[in-house]
Design an enzyme around this catalytic site. Structure first.
Site, PDB file in Angstrom:
ATOM      1  N   GLU A   1      31.024  14.677  32.385  1.00  0.00           N
ATOM      2  CA  GLU A   1      30.697  13.261  32.163  1.00  0.00           C
ATOM      3  C   GLU A   1      29.659  12.735  33.160  1.00  0.00           C
ATOM      4  O   GLU A   1      28.913  11.802  32.840  1.00  0.00           O
ATOM      5  CB  GLU A   1      31.957  12.397  32.226  1.00  0.00           C
TER       6      GLU A   1
ATOM      7  N   HIS B   1      27.005  14.335  34.308  1.00  0.00           N
ATOM      8  CA  HIS B   1      25.701  14.647  33.707  1.00  0.00           C
ATOM      9  C   HIS B   1      25.439  13.744  32.493  1.00  0.00           C
ATOM     10  O   HIS B   1      24.335  13.242  32.306  1.00  0.00           O
ATOM     11  CB  HIS B   1      25.675  16.099  33.215  1.00  0.00           C
TER      12      HIS B   1
ATOM     13  N   GLN C   1      17.581  27.664  45.160  1.00  0.00           N
ATOM     14  CA  GLN C   1      18.283  26.654  45.935  1.00  0.00           C
ATOM     15  C   GLN C   1      19.652  27.120  46.410  1.00  0.00           C
ATOM     16  O   GLN C   1      20.379  26.371  47.045  1.00  0.00           O
ATOM     17  CB  GLN C   1      18.400  25.340  45.157  1.00  0.00           C
TER      18      GLN C   1
ATOM     19  N   ASP D   1      24.642  13.515  44.464  1.00  0.00           N
ATOM     20  CA  ASP D   1      23.781  14.295  45.354  1.00  0.00           C
ATOM     21  C   ASP D   1      22.775  13.339  45.986  1.00  0.00           C
ATOM     22  O   ASP D   1      21.583  13.378  45.704  1.00  0.00           O
ATOM     23  CB  ASP D   1      23.081  15.406  44.560  1.00  0.00           C
TER      24      ASP D   1
ATOM     25  N   MET E   1      33.241  14.028  39.829  1.00  0.00           N
ATOM     26  CA  MET E   1      33.049  15.134  38.882  1.00  0.00           C
ATOM     27  C   MET E   1      31.993  16.086  39.424  1.00  0.00           C
ATOM     28  O   MET E   1      30.986  15.665  39.996  1.00  0.00           O
ATOM     29  CB  MET E   1      32.621  14.604  37.526  1.00  0.00           C
ATOM     30  N   SER E   2      32.245  17.377  39.236  1.00  0.00           N
ATOM     31  CA  SER E   2      31.319  18.407  39.698  1.00  0.00           C
ATOM     32  C   SER E   2      31.564  19.667  38.899  1.00  0.00           C
ATOM     33  O   SER E   2      32.714  19.979  38.567  1.00  0.00           O
ATOM     34  CB  SER E   2      31.561  18.687  41.190  1.00  0.00           C
TER      35      SER E   2
HETATM   36  P1  AMP Z   1      23.804  19.686  38.866  1.00  0.00           P
HETATM   37  O1  AMP Z   1      23.985  20.248  37.490  1.00  0.00           O
HETATM   38  O2  AMP Z   1      24.998  19.811  39.730  1.00  0.00           O
HETATM   39  O3  AMP Z   1      22.519  20.161  39.527  1.00  0.00           O
HETATM   40  O4  AMP Z   1      23.605  18.133  38.668  1.00  0.00           O
HETATM   41  C1  AMP Z   1      22.584  17.620  37.852  1.00  0.00           C
HETATM   42  C2  AMP Z   1      22.478  16.133  38.063  1.00  0.00           C
HETATM   43  O5  AMP Z   1      23.718  15.515  37.724  1.00  0.00           O
HETATM   44  C3  AMP Z   1      22.194  15.767  39.514  1.00  0.00           C
HETATM   45  O6  AMP Z   1      21.242  14.697  39.559  1.00  0.00           O
HETATM   46  C4  AMP Z   1      23.526  15.329  40.023  1.00  0.00           C
HETATM   47  O7  AMP Z   1      23.461  14.402  41.090  1.00  0.00           O
HETATM   48  C5  AMP Z   1      24.117  14.682  38.783  1.00  0.00           C
HETATM   49  N1  AMP Z   1      25.578  14.640  38.878  1.00  0.00           N
HETATM   50  C6  AMP Z   1      26.415  15.676  39.131  1.00  0.00           C
HETATM   51  N2  AMP Z   1      27.686  15.238  39.228  1.00  0.00           N
HETATM   52  C7  AMP Z   1      27.637  13.902  39.014  1.00  0.00           C
HETATM   53  C8  AMP Z   1      28.629  12.871  39.003  1.00  0.00           C
HETATM   54  N3  AMP Z   1      29.913  13.124  39.211  1.00  0.00           N
HETATM   55  N4  AMP Z   1      28.230  11.604  38.764  1.00  0.00           N
HETATM   56  C9  AMP Z   1      26.908  11.330  38.574  1.00  0.00           C
HETATM   57  N5  AMP Z   1      25.930  12.236  38.576  1.00  0.00           N
HETATM   58  C10 AMP Z   1      26.296  13.514  38.800  1.00  0.00           C
END
Ligand code: AMP
Length: 290
Positions: free
Chosen positions: A40, A42, A66, A155, A189-190
């Site tokens: 959610e 993303h 990275q 982030d 969320m992660s």
């Molecule tokens: P990632 O796939 O982890 O590289 O994240 C891609 C984008 O989604 C980045 O700009 C993150 O900051 C954003 N993102 C990841 N988790 C969240 C979250 N829980 N809430 C808002 N944005 C997020």
């Protein structure tokens, strides 16, 4: 609502071909860069892009440059099929999911180094991380040439690094930063949350509890950054296996440490729970809270 899966392209040539007509039609293009394993958080960025732009591109690419040598590149979740299904529920026009060879063809030798804002916090714990991030995001900006690009406050430092990079290198893109999306119990969320066992998932709530405590202390008038950090450390260490990389109270623009919470202050933390490294943050607004 559009519920058919978005079109998928995997090469820069296909991407440019798709976007040529879109640009010619004068449409505003939004880009959401991701590493996939979508959730959610993303999707909130995808929705923001859809709301502000006429055409949205989501990139899905697990960028090897990275990741440090001892990090989780090999086991990072790759769930393209499911990601496409999730994107079908939002308005996404195009998904760009390139291979490593497409992004870093043989002979690639140019890297983007961002200055002081990339040095502390994540930069200090993950040498080379932001060099990889800034390079791949600049490449995505050049490939897609979006009018706006969407990042998450989750982030925080990454968004700052990208803002700096885009400004310094004259990339004509509006960098938007969207709020952190949390699970109902507060865990940010992660994609990495799925590494956590059910019991570690519970212990991981100490990050959120630490941030909430910081908010409460600041709201109650506490201005001493060291006191706030110590109280946060105590609560985080109630999780037996928590290994704290950093708890930092810093200036939200420069990321310089603050001793006194006088103005808006970023509280950022990175903690390993059961070997999964989690990050989270919040902004203290002392003027508004006290
Ligand atoms: P990632 O796939 O982890 O590289 O994240 C891609 C984008 O989604 C980045 O700009 C993150 O900051 C954003 N993102 C990841 N988790 C969240 C979250 N829980 N809430 C808002 N944005 C997020």
């Amino acid at each position: 609502m559009n519920s058919s899966p978005p079109k998928l392209v995997t090469t820069v040539a296909q991407l440019r071909e798709e976007l040529r007509a879109v640009r010619r039609a004068g449409k505003r293009i939004g880009l959401v860069p991701t590493m996939g394993a979508l959730h959610e958080g993303h999707l909130s960025l995808v929705r923001a892009a859809a709301a502000e732009c006429d055409y949205s591109v989501v990139s899905i690419y697990v960028n090897p440059s990275q990741f440090g040598p001892s990090e989780d590149l090999a086991k990072y979740p790759r769930t393209l099929h499911n990601d496409l299904a999730l994107l079908a529920g939002c308005r996404t026009d195009l998904v760009f999911a390139p291979s490593d060879g497409e992004v870093y063809p043989r002979g690639h030798a140019t890297w983007v180094e961002v200055g002081p804002v990339a040095a502390p916090l994540e930069g200090a714990c993950r040498p080379g991380h932001f060099r990889g991030v800034a390079t791949v995001v600049l490449k995505l900006f050049n490939m897609v040439q979006p009018d706006a690009a969407y990042f998450g406050q989750k982030d925080y430092q990454q968004a700052l690094v990208i803002r700096r990079m885009a400004a310094d290198l004259d990339v004509p893109v509006a960098v938007r930063v969207c709020p952190i999306v949390r699970e109902p119990d507060g865990l940010a969320m992660s994609s990495r949350n799925r590494y956590l066992s059910p019991t570690a998932r519970q212990r991981a709530l100490v990050l959120w509890k630490g941030l909430q405590l910081a908010q409460e202390l600041a709201a109650g008038g506490e201005r001493n950054a060291a006191v706030i950090a110590t109280r946060m450390r105590e609560i985080i260490e109630t999780a037996a296996d928590a290994r704290i990389d950093y708890i930092a109270l810093v200036d939200p623009e420069t990321l310089a440490p603050v001793d006194v919470v006088a103005g808006q202050t970023l509280v950022a933390l990175a903690v390993k729970i059961e070997n999964t490294r989690l990050i989270d943050n919040c902004l203290l607004e002392p003027g508004r809270l006290s």
